[in-house]
Every structure is written in C-alpha cells, then in structure tokens.
Design an enzyme around this catalytic site. Structure first.
Site, PDB file in Angstrom:
ATOM      1  N   PHE A  77      17.441  -4.013  27.972  1.00 44.16           N
ATOM      2  CA  PHE A  77      16.765  -5.277  27.654  1.00 44.16           C
ATOM      3  C   PHE A  77      17.027  -5.742  26.220  1.00 44.16           C
ATOM      4  O   PHE A  77      16.539  -6.791  25.817  1.00 44.16           O
ATOM      5  CB  PHE A  77      15.253  -5.146  27.879  1.00 44.16           C
ATOM      6  N   HIS A 121      13.729 -12.423  26.699  1.00 41.59           N
ATOM      7  CA  HIS A 121      12.344 -11.964  26.865  1.00 41.59           C
ATOM      8  C   HIS A 121      11.932 -10.968  25.780  1.00 41.59           C
ATOM      9  O   HIS A 121      10.750 -10.702  25.611  1.00 41.59           O
ATOM     10  CB  HIS A 121      12.204 -11.312  28.239  1.00 41.59           C
ATOM     11  N   TYR A 130       6.058  -2.684  29.884  1.00 41.72           N
ATOM     12  CA  TYR A 130       6.776  -3.826  30.455  1.00 41.72           C
ATOM     13  C   TYR A 130       5.929  -5.075  30.262  1.00 41.72           C
ATOM     14  O   TYR A 130       4.701  -5.016  30.158  1.00 41.72           O
ATOM     15  CB  TYR A 130       7.186  -3.616  31.918  1.00 41.72           C
ATOM     16  N   ASN A 143       3.744 -14.308  31.828  1.00 38.45           N
ATOM     17  CA  ASN A 143       2.958 -13.212  32.403  1.00 38.45           C
ATOM     18  C   ASN A 143       2.461 -12.218  31.355  1.00 38.45           C
ATOM     19  O   ASN A 143       1.408 -11.606  31.535  1.00 38.45           O
ATOM     20  CB  ASN A 143       3.753 -12.493  33.489  1.00 38.45           C
TER      21      ASN A 143
END
EC number: 3.1.1.29
Length: 188
Positions: free
Chosen positions: A15, A20, A64, A112
C-alpha cells in the site's frame, strides 16, 4: 495544546505510495524529519515527543482503513488525550491532487476510515486534515484510492508532505484559523 495526529492508511508495503495512504506517509515524513522512530503497540504504531513546549503523539492505525476507529479507546487511555486534541490526516478524492484542507469539524462523506472513527468516538467534532489525491472516472473509487501515485503525481505529493511537516506540528488553539488560511490556500 497537545496534539494527537492520526494518519490513516492501510498497513503493508503493497500500500506504500497509494492514494489511500497519504495519512500514513505524512506521519512517516514527520517521524523522519524529527529524528524519531515508531513503536508498535497491539493495533497501532506511535511516536510520542515534545515540540515547542507541547506534547505531540503521532499514530498509524494497523487495523486497515475501514476499522481505524477501533484504536481510539486504547489510544486515548494510553496518552491521556481527548477528542479536542485529535487531528486525523486523510485522503480526499474531492480535492485536486496536492490541495489540502484543514477543518476543525466535519462529516464523514464517503470515507470509511472517517466513518469508523466517528462511530467509535460518537462524534464528528474532531480536526481533519484532508490531502487531495485527485479523482478519476476511469476506475472504481476503490481501485483509484488503492492505486499508486504515478511519476509527477508522487513528486507533488512529496512536496505536500514537506510543506505540511513544517505547518502542522505548530497548530494550537491560538493560531488554528491562521493555519487554516495557510494550509487551505496552498496548492502543489
């Protein structure tokens, strides 16, 4: 005012440099720039230090993105911080690449990670630093935010991190509006 800076992202090297993960990478930049290291506790990494006579705690949740709120009961207990001290650093697809927006309060929109934090805290009254990652109509939102920055995009984001590393540690109640004006008028 002590400051609890929580950079949102997803753990794991796959990642790294994704849209993000700008929150994680800003925390990493602050750690390096200030000669610090991160310590791991259960479900987050942190660095705790003093800057200009105030306490700064940097946090990277390891839960996460969508479960970021899960860390807050233990973080607030460990560091004796309150919601008033909280600044969450997060990506924003509604802002152009490199544009930043500092706010004292706000909603969760479609994010989220922010939704998880707001549910955990029972409040949306916490500081946010949005980092614009641009938008793309060619792929789904999920694919876009999990995609890595490309060439010149990455250089622009690194410039954003350098700028923000100079600005955010000095945030306090007396200069918050000045910092809002400085950060929100910047563009890279």
């Amino acid at each position: 005012m002590d400051l609890l800076i929580v950079g949102l992202g997803n753990p794991g090297s796959n990642f790294f440099h994704t849209r993000h993960n700008v929150g994680f990478e800003l925390v990493d930049n602050l750690v390096i720039k200030n000669g610090l290291s991160l310590k791991k506790v259960k479900n987050y990494e942190y660095s705790d230090f003093n800057f200009e006579n105030k306490r700064i705690v940097l946090i990277k949740p390891l839960t996460y993105m969508n479960l970021s709120g899960n860390i807050f009961p233990s973080v607030f207990a460990k560091f004796y911080m309150k919601i008033a001290n909280l600044l969450v650093v997060v990506d924003n697809v509604d802002l152009p690449l490199g544009k930043c927006k500092l706010r004292k309060v706000g909603g969760t929109s479609t994010h989220n990670g922010l939704r998880s934090i707001s549910l955990s805290l029972g409040s949306t009254n916490y500081g946010r630093l949005y980092i614009g990652v641009g938008s793309n109509n060619e792929s789904s939102l999920r694919e876009f935010v999990l995609a890595k920055f490309r060439g010149s995009e990455l250089e622009r984001i690194k410039s954003v991190f350098e700028f923000l590393s100079e600005e955010i540690l000095g945030i306090d109640e007396s200069n918050f509006e000045h910092k809002v004006a400085t950060i929100n008028s910047s563009s890279f």
